[in-house]
Design a protein around this motif. Structure first.
Motif, PDB file in Angstrom:
ATOM      1  N   THR A   1       0.797  -1.266  -0.068  1.00  0.00           N
ATOM      2  CA  THR A   1       0.154  -0.097   0.100  1.00  0.00           C
ATOM      3  C   THR A   1       1.038   1.294   0.147  1.00  0.00           C
ATOM      4  O   THR A   1       1.981   1.275   0.276  1.00  0.00           O
ATOM      5  N   CYS A   2       0.136   2.295  -0.362  1.00  0.00           N
ATOM      6  CA  CYS A   2       1.027   3.596  -0.325  1.00  0.00           C
ATOM      7  C   CYS A   2       1.590   3.918   1.111  1.00  0.00           C
ATOM      8  O   CYS A   2       2.662   4.392   1.239  1.00  0.00           O
ATOM      9  N   ARG A   3       0.673   3.671   2.236  1.00  0.00           N
ATOM     10  CA  ARG A   3       1.238   3.733   3.602  1.00  0.00           C
ATOM     11  C   ARG A   3       2.662   2.829   3.823  1.00  0.00           C
ATOM     12  O   ARG A   3       3.483   3.451   4.539  1.00  0.00           O
TER      13      ARG A   3
ATOM     14  N   TYR B   1      10.859  13.261  -1.197  1.00  0.00           N
ATOM     15  CA  TYR B   1      11.542  12.557  -0.031  1.00  0.00           C
ATOM     16  C   TYR B   1      13.270  13.278  -0.500  1.00  0.00           C
ATOM     17  O   TYR B   1      13.914  13.593   0.338  1.00  0.00           O
TER      18      TYR B   1
ATOM     19  N   LEU C   1       3.927   8.110  10.720  1.00  0.00           N
ATOM     20  CA  LEU C   1       4.987   8.857   9.976  1.00  0.00           C
ATOM     21  C   LEU C   1       4.124  10.147   9.303  1.00  0.00           C
ATOM     22  O   LEU C   1       4.479  11.121   9.365  1.00  0.00           O
ATOM     23  N   LEU C   2       2.945   9.693   8.766  1.00  0.00           N
ATOM     24  CA  LEU C   2       1.997  10.793   8.391  1.00  0.00           C
ATOM     25  C   LEU C   2       0.856  10.480   8.976  1.00  0.00           C
ATOM     26  O   LEU C   2       0.444   9.391   9.324  1.00  0.00           O
TER      27      LEU C   2
ATOM     28  N   PHE D   1      -4.441   8.698   4.427  1.00  0.00           N
ATOM     29  CA  PHE D   1      -4.605   7.395   3.671  1.00  0.00           C
ATOM     30  C   PHE D   1      -6.093   7.089   3.988  1.00  0.00           C
ATOM     31  O   PHE D   1      -6.618   7.197   4.917  1.00  0.00           O
ATOM     32  N   ARG D   2      -6.332   6.087   2.892  1.00  0.00           N
ATOM     33  CA  ARG D   2      -7.883   5.465   2.939  1.00  0.00           C
ATOM     34  C   ARG D   2      -8.068   4.768   4.287  1.00  0.00           C
ATOM     35  O   ARG D   2      -6.884   3.897   4.388  1.00  0.00           O
TER      36      ARG D   2
ATOM     37  N   ASP E   1      -3.149   9.629   9.838  1.00  0.00           N
ATOM     38  CA  ASP E   1      -3.856   8.654   9.186  1.00  0.00           C
ATOM     39  C   ASP E   1      -4.776   9.245   8.148  1.00  0.00           C
ATOM     40  O   ASP E   1      -5.044   8.464   7.170  1.00  0.00           O
TER      41      ASP E   1
ATOM     42  N   THR F   1      11.350  12.235   6.884  1.00  0.00           N
ATOM     43  CA  THR F   1       9.848  12.079   6.834  1.00  0.00           C
ATOM     44  C   THR F   1       9.117  13.402   7.398  1.00  0.00           C
ATOM     45  O   THR F   1       8.094  14.067   6.652  1.00  0.00           O
TER      46      THR F   1
ATOM     47  N   PRO G   1      -3.444  12.642  -1.550  1.00  0.00           N
ATOM     48  CA  PRO G   1      -1.975  12.625  -2.222  1.00  0.00           C
ATOM     49  C   PRO G   1      -1.124  13.651  -2.136  1.00  0.00           C
ATOM     50  O   PRO G   1      -1.836  14.720  -2.166  1.00  0.00           O
ATOM     51  N   PRO G   2       0.140  13.562  -2.140  1.00  0.00           N
ATOM     52  CA  PRO G   2       0.845  14.777  -2.094  1.00  0.00           C
ATOM     53  C   PRO G   2       0.882  15.425  -3.734  1.00  0.00           C
ATOM     54  O   PRO G   2       0.690  14.617  -4.506  1.00  0.00           O
ATOM     55  N   THR G   3       0.907  16.655  -3.462  1.00  0.00           N
ATOM     56  CA  THR G   3       1.027  17.290  -4.846  1.00  0.00           C
ATOM     57  C   THR G   3       2.297  18.038  -5.220  1.00  0.00           C
ATOM     58  O   THR G   3       3.054  18.185  -4.035  1.00  0.00           O
TER      59      THR G   3
ATOM     60  N   ALA H   1      -7.773   0.455   0.760  1.00  0.00           N
ATOM     61  CA  ALA H   1      -7.213   0.705   2.105  1.00  0.00           C
ATOM     62  C   ALA H   1      -5.586   0.863   2.166  1.00  0.00           C
ATOM     63  O   ALA H   1      -4.997  -0.066   1.762  1.00  0.00           O
ATOM     64  N   GLY H   2      -5.282   1.892   3.002  1.00  0.00           N
ATOM     65  CA  GLY H   2      -4.041   2.075   2.792  1.00  0.00           C
ATOM     66  C   GLY H   2      -3.235   2.780   1.758  1.00  0.00           C
ATOM     67  O   GLY H   2      -2.198   3.229   1.842  1.00  0.00           O
ATOM     68  N   ASN H   3      -4.123   3.162   0.904  1.00  0.00           N
ATOM     69  CA  ASN H   3      -3.371   3.999  -0.376  1.00  0.00           C
ATOM     70  C   ASN H   3      -3.867   5.439   0.112  1.00  0.00           C
ATOM     71  O   ASN H   3      -4.624   5.800   0.835  1.00  0.00           O
ATOM     72  N   TRP H   4      -3.477   6.340  -0.815  1.00  0.00           N
ATOM     73  CA  TRP H   4      -3.621   7.699  -0.429  1.00  0.00           C
ATOM     74  C   TRP H   4      -5.098   8.251  -0.393  1.00  0.00           C
ATOM     75  O   TRP H   4      -5.646   7.658  -1.596  1.00  0.00           O
TER      76      TRP H   4
ATOM     77  N   THR I   1       5.788  11.098  -6.839  1.00  0.00           N
ATOM     78  CA  THR I   1       5.530  12.322  -6.455  1.00  0.00           C
ATOM     79  C   THR I   1       6.433  12.434  -4.806  1.00  0.00           C
ATOM     80  O   THR I   1       7.207  13.206  -4.530  1.00  0.00           O
ATOM     81  N   TYR I   2       5.797  11.433  -4.188  1.00  0.00           N
ATOM     82  CA  TYR I   2       6.382  11.337  -2.476  1.00  0.00           C
ATOM     83  C   TYR I   2       7.679  11.187  -2.660  1.00  0.00           C
ATOM     84  O   TYR I   2       8.560  11.672  -2.062  1.00  0.00           O
TER      85      TYR I   2
END
Lengths: 114, 217
Positions: free
Chosen positions: A19-21, A60, B112-113, B118-119, B115, B201, B132-134, B126-129, A55-56
């Protein structure tokens, strides 16, 4: 893991499995080339289908690059005079000189210490 | 730093160290010339006052000379000096009444970021953006790190938990290897990597907020 038989009906590696996380948890090791080859491949598969994580990752890297620049003085500022013992405070300078002189004479350990 | 440059710097340091062991003041001065600025930067990250940082860095040289016979040469001279300076700067910072809560010392200071980025579990993807960062603007100030951004980035680093700040400083600013940082700070490799990643981070998030603020205003 790599010994698994890649039979033709075997499902493709699950690219959605990372996942992205999870990605943001390991980009540091990725950037520092500390990931195991198989994890690196999984991460890169994720990046292939996930522009926001690309992008992330770029951000970074940019953050690390910006931080690295703190090692050099700002371009607009004159570099400080080269540091030397002469610029040390009197007490420090004399202590160091005394310790070095003892080493020259005795060549041995100055005993005490902290 | 290239490998050759790093190797010859280490060889120079080793030669200077031997001369200092014999009491050679010129060799000591040469070592000061090579390392003092770095020690100052490290001290400065703990004690925010420049003259205090100078005191700490100078004291580190005294401790260095006092401890010459205890140094076995397993770590590089620079790494050893870094370790001394950080220890002195830490205790000085605590004496200067900036007491640090225990929770701020460790690496585990929450996700880290946030909650919300994320979904949530159970949702599709679930667990994806979720947010999201731009992409950031192509900012020359960031590339050259001048002016306001430089000062503010230094401030952001100063607010990192102590252990994160120390690892970031040694790895990303001073350019030490992971192994050298473990030696200087007495950390395991895993801890060192976690602390570095958390610090970076946070700084990325800080830059993100910086650019979000700019585009919002």
């Amino acid at each position: 893991m790599s010994t698994a038989d890649p039979s033709p009906r075997r499902p493709l590696p699950n690219v959605a499995e990372l996942t992205c996380r999870e990605v943001i948890g390991v980009v540091g090791d990725y950037v520092d080339a500390e990931l195991l080859p198989e994890d690196r491949a999984r991460l890169e598969q994720h990046l292939f289908i996930c522009p926001p994580c690309v992008t992330y990752l770029a951000q970074y890297r940019e953050t690390v690059a910006a931080t690295r620049q703190l090692a050099s003085p700002p371009t607009s500022v004159e570099p400080p005079a080269s540091p030397s013992v002469e610029s040390f405070g009197g007490e420090v300078r004399e202590t160091v000189r005394g310790l070095l002189a003892r080493r020259r004479q005795g060549g041995g350990a100055p005993g005490g210490g902290r | 730093m290239s490998l050759e440059v790093a190797a010859s710097a280490a060889a120079n340091d080793a030669a200077l160290l031997e001369a200092v062991r014999a009491g050679d003041e010129a060799a000591f001065t040469a070592l000061v010339g090579r390392h003092h600025t770095r020690l100052l930067r490290m001290a400065r990250m703990h004690v925010r006052d420049a003259s205090l940082a100078e005191e700490v860095a100078q004291e580190a040289w005294v401790v260095f000379v006092e401890g010459l016979d205890r140094f076995e040469g397993r770590a590089a001279v620079g790494t050893w000096l870094c370790g001394i300076t950080i220890n002195l700067a830490r205790s000085r910072a605590r004496r200067e009444a900036r007491s640090v809560p225990v929770s701020a010392l460790g690496g585990d200071d929450g996700p880290l970021l946030p909650d919300e980025r994320f979904r949530s579990a159970g949702a599709l993807f679930a667990g994806n953006w979720a947010t999201p960062p731009t992409a950031w603007p192509d900012d020359p100030e960031r590339r050259l790190l001048g002016g306001e951004l430089r000062r503010r980035l230094e401030e952001a680093i100063a607010t990192l938990p102590e252990a994160q700040r120390e690892v970031l400083l040694l790895r990303d600013i001073e350019g030490l290897s992971g192994e050298e940082v473990c030696n200087a700070l007495g950390l395991s490799d895993t801890n060192q990597r976690v602390l570095l990643h958390r610090a970076r981070t946070r700084l990325r998030a800080w830059l993100e907020a910086h650019y979000d603020g700019k585009s919002a205003s």
